[in-house]
Design an enzyme around this catalytic site. Structure first.
Site, PDB file in Angstrom:
ATOM      1  CB  ILE A 329      -0.998   0.007   1.184  1.00  0.00           C
ATOM      2  CG1 ILE A 329      -0.280  -0.151   2.517  1.00  0.00           C
ATOM      3  CG2 ILE A 329      -2.039  -1.083   0.998  1.00  0.00           C
ATOM      4  CD1 ILE A 329      -1.224  -0.142   3.706  1.00  0.00           C
ATOM      5  CD  GLU A 330      -1.795   5.973  -1.717  1.00  0.00           C
ATOM      6  OE1 GLU A 330      -1.863   7.194  -1.492  1.00  0.00           O
ATOM      7  OE2 GLU A 330      -2.421   5.415  -2.649  1.00  0.00           O
ATOM      8  CD  GLN A 331      -1.416   5.336   2.840  1.00  0.00           C
ATOM      9  OE1 GLN A 331      -1.430   4.223   2.292  1.00  0.00           O
ATOM     10  NE2 GLN A 331      -2.378   6.213   2.648  1.00  0.00           N
ATOM     11  N   GLY A 332       3.280   2.671   2.616  1.00  0.00           N
ATOM     12  CA  GLY A 332       4.558   1.999   2.818  1.00  0.00           C
ATOM     13  C   GLY A 332       4.527   0.587   3.343  1.00  0.00           C
ATOM     14  CB  SER A 356       5.216   7.071   1.635  1.00  0.00           C
ATOM     15  OG  SER A 356       4.109   7.090   0.775  1.00  0.00           O
TER      16      SER A 356
END
Length: 533
Positions: A329-332, A356
């Site tokens: 996921i994009e937040q890491g 991120s």
């Protein structure tokens, strides 16, 4: 020992000069330095300063459920311009956030810039390069041939991106923006300013933001939960070194995420039993999520977004297939179980939490295998809108990382309801429509191009659309129905509910009736990449 760096939030607010460009690290409530932002807003209310600041937000700062974020600054005279990957969003019945009132009222120029490009801009500023040259966002609202990221008339009059020709190809060029102030957040600072992130659910680009400011002579302010003695944070645990941090603000009550004070599984300090994750109850949304799950391939790295597809990890848990794919996921977060609702953007039981910006580089270059995303609208060319709903703008957060993720993704499965507001019954292996939706979602032209269908066709991307009543694929000839749900009438429930003609595949078949029954599917994933068949 270095000089004392600890100051109050009010003292930090006094460091912001009029006209400053301020970069803020956040993802809604996750990682939001809300105490410092609140103090800046209070200083403006009391003194009329700082005035005319520009804020940069790679991901949204704040939310509509108690972490105000950018809304602390959304005051006439204080905020002069804003560039953000996403914005606070919430239900249409709620009062719009102050920032949305400013945007909709054309009070300030506002831009929706893909999150990955926002991070790229910071890296270019840090390295003192002229700007970002990218193909991410071409033929979407990011492209100046369409909206050029502008959210209102004032932004359109002051463009931030242009098309250029480089080495015989067209590219998008974002000139560097140099921030003077960075406001970042961590869990712990030692007395020398070294920052660690042990209670955080994501590492949202703080070092990129700090570098962009530090290398250009600005000030870095870090909000943290607690202070440790100098040299007591292990070097491998330091995410941002003290040489990049000027001041520390201690905010012991900072939230871990929206509506979450602290949950150690979010930060990977403990692992939750799989039995503790709630399995979605049987309804039409679960049916769609199950059909999406059938697209997965054993061993894939799969990005997942907000919406119906966010439940797919729980479908795999129910089917005994957790771990068959790795969620990114994009937040890491890498691996584990992506969380829902106010904790979206975090994962429990993650294998790793990378920064991120690095995750976005992974996405922009299509290093992953597949993405599961949602749609608001689909048009006749297969283009998607997820980022703009003109009648209720604050219902959507903007594009966030959607454009970065979809620009080159090998395979994308979009999911959603075929119409908005329909009443649906699912039972005995079929679905029935008791009341058709008033709003068509398959439209002649989308309100905003978040994803370009024609560009996807040109790039040979594998694109599917999963709904409760059919599955469609994007073919060179157009959007094509490939599967029809049991109980659904092709003419009445599908073709008549689209504003443009849909193609019907020669081998169009019925969707699996087991999707429409409450029992587990005995889900069989497609073979792993490279497996002999």
């Amino acid at each position: 020992m270095a000089r004392q760096k600890v100051i109050s939030a009010a003292e930090a607010a006094r460091l912001i000069p009029d006209g400053a460009i301020v970069t803020v690290s956040s993802s809604s409530g996750l990682g939001c330095p809300d105490a410092v932002l609140k103090a800046i807003g209070e200083r403006f209310d009391a003194e009329g300063h700082p005035r005319n600041i520009t804020t940069l937000h790679p991901i949204a700062a704040g939310d509509m459920w108690g972490v105000k974020g950018v809304d602390h600054l959304a005051k006439a005279g204080c905020l002069a311009r804003v560039l953000a990957g996403s914005y606070p969003s919430g239900p249409s019945s709620a009062e719009p956030p102050a920032i949305w009132k400013m945007i909709s009222g054309d009070a300030i120029p506002a831009y929706n810039v893909p999150s990955g490009i926002m991070f790229d801009i910071h890296r270019e500023a840090a390295a003192k390069r002229p700007g970002v040259l990218t193909k991410v966002g071409m033929e979407t609202f990011v492209d100046p041939l369409h909206e050029g990221c502008a959210m209102n008339a004032k932004a359109a009059a002051n463009p931030i991106v242009k098309r250029v020709n480089f080495a015989g190809e067209d590219w998008l060029f974002f000139p560097t923006i140099i921030p003077q102030i960075a406001i970042i957040r961590a869990t712990t600072a030692d007395e020398r300013g070294n920052l660690s992130y042990e209670h955080e659910g994501g590492i949202l680009g703080p070092i990129d933001q700090a570098l962009s400011v530090r290398n250009n002579g600005g000030i870095v302010i870090a909000q943290v939960k607690r202070l440790a003695a100098a040299d007591t944070i292990r070097p491998h645990d330091v995410v941002v070194p003290g040489v990049m941090v000027d001041y520390i603000v201690i905010a012991p009550d900072q939230m871990q995420t929206t509506n979450t004070v602290y949950e150690p599984a979010i930060s990977g300090e403990i692992f939750r039993p799989l039995s503790s994750f709630e399995i979605p109850s049987f309804d039409i949304a679960k049916v769609i999520a199950r059909r999406v799950a059938q697209e997965l391939r054993d061993g894939d790295a799969v990005n997942i977004g907000f919406g119906i597809s966010a439940n797919v990890p729980r479908i795999l848990i129910e089917e005994g297939r957790h771990g068959a794919v790795t969620w990114v996921i994009e937040q890491g977060a890498v691996g584990g179980v992506p969380l829902l609702d106010f904790q979206f953007g975090c994962s429990s039981n993650a294998e790793a939490i990378v920064q991120s910006p690095h995750q976005f580089t992974y996405f922009q270059g299509a290093g992953f295998d597949m993405s599961l995303l949602s749609f608001l609208q689909i048009d006749k060319g297969g283009s998607i809108n997820v980022s703009k709903l003109g009648v209720r703008p604050h219902v959507t957060a903007g594009a966030g990382g959607f454009v970065d993720i979809t620009a080159r993704a090998k395979k994308i499965v979009f999911s959603g309801y075929f119409t908005a507001g329909a009443k649906l019954d699912v039972a005995d292996g079929s679905v029935s429509i008791t009341k058709e939706g008033k709003v068509k979602k398959l439209v002649e032209a989308v309100e905003q191009i978040s994803f370009s269908g024609p560009r996807a066709v040109a790039q040979n991307q594998d694109i599917s659309y999963v709904t409760e009543r059919c599955v469609m694929r994007l073919e060179p000839e157009g959007v094509t129905v490939t599967e029809i749900a049991p109980g659904i009438d092709l003419e009445r429930d599908i073709l008549a509910q689209a504003e443009f003609p849909l193609r019907i595949a020669n081998d169009c078949r019925k969707m699996d009736a087991a999707l429409y029954r409450p029992e587990p599917l005995n889900l069989q994933l497609r073979p792993a990449r490279g497996t002999l068949q």
